[in-house]
Design a protein around this motif. Structure first.
Motif, mmCIF file in Angstrom:
data_model
loop_
_atom_site.group_PDB
_atom_site.id
_atom_site.type_symbol
_atom_site.label_atom_id
_atom_site.label_comp_id
_atom_site.label_asym_id
_atom_site.label_seq_id
_atom_site.Cartn_x
_atom_site.Cartn_y
_atom_site.Cartn_z
ATOM 1 N N ALA A 110 -6.285 4.586 2.713
ATOM 2 C CA ALA A 110 -6.429 4.008 0.965
ATOM 3 C C ALA A 110 -7.403 2.943 0.541
ATOM 4 N N CYS A 113 -6.603 3.156 7.065
ATOM 5 C CA CYS A 113 -5.754 3.407 6.177
ATOM 6 C C CYS A 113 -6.943 4.011 6.072
ATOM 7 N N CYS A 130 1.089 -1.019 0.280
ATOM 8 C CA CYS A 130 -0.401 -0.064 0.292
ATOM 9 C C CYS A 130 0.579 1.175 -0.001
ATOM 10 N N CYS A 161 -6.362 -1.488 0.256
ATOM 11 C CA CYS A 161 -5.975 -1.785 1.621
ATOM 12 C C CYS A 161 -6.296 -2.490 2.841
ATOM 13 N N ASN A 199 -0.102 4.228 1.038
ATOM 14 C CA ASN A 199 0.145 4.909 2.166
ATOM 15 C C ASN A 199 0.502 4.442 3.299
ATOM 16 N N CYS A 200 -0.068 3.369 4.061
ATOM 17 C CA CYS A 200 0.375 2.794 5.006
ATOM 18 C C CYS A 200 1.554 1.691 4.703
#
Ligand SMILES: [Zn+2]
Length: 497
Positions: free
Chosen positions: A353, A351, A328, A346, A330-331
């Protein structure tokens, strides 16, 4: 599947202003023309503003609207134009992800559904307050029973429905059975296994066939007790279990105990090592042995190598999508196949996303042969909730005039402290404000030690529960705590920095 459903699913990466939202929704509805014989109309801008005010459309993120909002608007227009009240639709959407809202469109009995929605609980003649009491008793017992059985499963004792079933689980089963009888429903979830299997579903009327779970008075609405992907008790489940079974050694606590004993070996550096290890793990749901070694050597923390290694495992088949380990953006967690065809998403509910599936072909692949993935309980209890902590920390220390901030200071007195020990920030991602308020009313933990106290709430959790912050302020008895969304606090920190 209707063409409207398909089109909506294909717009997962949509983003725009309020005007774009109105225009796109109008286009989709006019293209569809009719729904169940009803001619569909395009919403005006003022209708959209109104839907946002009544909670049919979630609050925007910095005046930008996304897939979630578009789905809410389009599906709400269809329902309302078929004659369902706006209030009933708000209730129906409550804590649903966009894909689940789209799925409502393909419900074959939308009309019947509308009728029951309009009638609502008034059509049920029974003692609601008695049902509510039973439901409020059943859920914490169920939570304690689940945590107890996870503790036993770790010790190699599988769940068997016989006299050895946890007393808490038995008590929960009998109360739930009582509820099904009250509602003249066939008794569901009367065996330990079926009950446990159902606990991955949110506590809502539809999933549990218990209308009381949709009552505005029901304090645990929408909570999931088990994390679907890992089958681990959720943070809410653990909080509820603690209310009646504080002696349970929870898996989450076990990881903390191991981390603490490692840090003890570093004597006076213990606190610093604690923060560094938690930060590394939170920032690296996927890593390699070489990356771990580098990190430990740079901080002169080689003693912690066995602990750090124990937090990760080799890549497992469930981490892969069609053979690829996708990260992912983002995270950093491994992504999973999405309900939207050819997309991945995700799996971390906190998150940003989570609700934004991306094309599988454009997802970022972890290329290393020897990738390691963080273990499920570390992902659920540390990495997932930790993304907000890291974001706030990064916002606080950002240039040009970074604040003096620490992550997990004093071995987790709070999540982030500012200006030494003056300001303490804890981040919470509870899906339900009532459970969080009860937890905070019992104890603020280490946050108590700070003069200025913030509890920052995950934005995704806020967007899924209408009126979250108001409910939290009302239900929480602590007047010295400021409740704020993570995004607002981030902006405040950046402005201060
Ligand atoms: Zn993510």
């Amino acid at each position: 599947m209707s063409s409207l459903t398909k089109t909506l699913e294909g717009l997962a990466s949509w983003e725009g202003s309020l005007d774009d939202l109105t225009a796109t929704a109008s286009e989709l509805l006019l293209d569809q023309r009719t729904w169940q014989g009803q001619v569909l109309r395009a919403p005006t801008r003022s209708v959209v503003v109104n839907y946002r005010t009544v909670g049919l459309v979630s609050p925007s993120l910095r005046k930008r609207y996304q897939w979630r909002h578009l789905v809410q608007l389009v599906v709400a227009c269809v329902f309302v134009q078929l004659g369902v009240t706006r209030k009933a639709v708000v209730k129906r959407f409550h804590s649903l992800a966009p894909a689940e809202i789209i799925a409502l469109l393909d419900h074959p009995d939308l009309q019947d559904e509308s009728a029951t929605l309009i009638l609502g609980p008034a059509a049920v003649s029974l003692d609601e307050s008695r049902a509510l009491t039973m439901a409020h008793e059943a859920i914490p017992l169920l939570a304690a029973g689940l945590v107890d059985h996870y503790r036993r499963a770790r010790a190699g004792q599988p769940l068997v429905h016989d006299t050895s079933v946890s007393a808490w689980l038995r008590a929960a089963i009998s109360r739930l059975a009582g509820l099904y009888v009250m509602y003249s429903q066939p008794v569901e979830a009367d065996g330990a296994h079926t009950l446990v299997a159902r606990c991955g579903q949110p506590l809502r009327g539809r999933e549990w066939s218990l209308p009381i779970f949709d009552s505005p008075e029901f304090r645990f609405h929408g909570i999931r007790l088990l994390d679907i992907a890992s089958r681990l008790p959720t943070i809410e489940c653990i909080d509820l279990a603690r209310q009646i079974a504080s002696e349970l050694d929870l898996m989450e606590q076990q990881a903390f105990a191991q981390l603490n004993s490692v840090c003890d070996q570093f004597a006076s550096r213990g606190n610093e090592v604690y923060s560094a290890l938690r930060e590394f793990i939170t920032r690296h749901p996927i890593t390699t042995a070489a990356e771990q070694r580098r990190f430990l050597a740079e901080g002169n923390m080689q003693l912690a190598a066995p602990f750090l290694a124990s937090c990760y495992e080799q890549v497992q088949p469930h981490h892969l999508v069609k053979g690829a380990l996708l990260r992912c953006v983002n995270c950093g967690a491994p992504m999973v196949a999405s309900v939207v065809a050819d997309h991945v998403s995700c799996p971390v509910r906190t998150c940003k996303a989570y609700e934004a599936p991306v094309l599988r072909a454009s997802a970022r692949e972890a290329i290393s042969e020897d990738s390691l993935v963080v273990k499920a309980h570390i992902q659920v209890y540390w990495c997932g909730p930790g993304q907000d902590e890291i974001e706030l920390y990064d916002a606080a220390v950002a240039e040009p005039a970074g604040l003096s901030a620490s992550l997990y200071p004093g071995r987790d007195k709070c999540d982030i402290s500012l200006d030494g020990d003056v300001v303490g920030i804890d981040v919470k991602s509870h899906a339900n404000p009532f459970v969080l308020a009860e937890t905070l009313n019992r104890s603020l933990g280490g946050l108590e030690l700070f003069a200025q106290k913030y509890v920052a709430i995950n934005d995704q959790a806020l967007s899924r529960f209408p009126g979250y912050l108001e409910i939290l302020c009302r239900e929480c008895s602590r007047l010295d705590v400021e409740f704020i969304s993570v995004s607002t606090l981030c902006r405040k920190l950046k402005a201060r920095a």
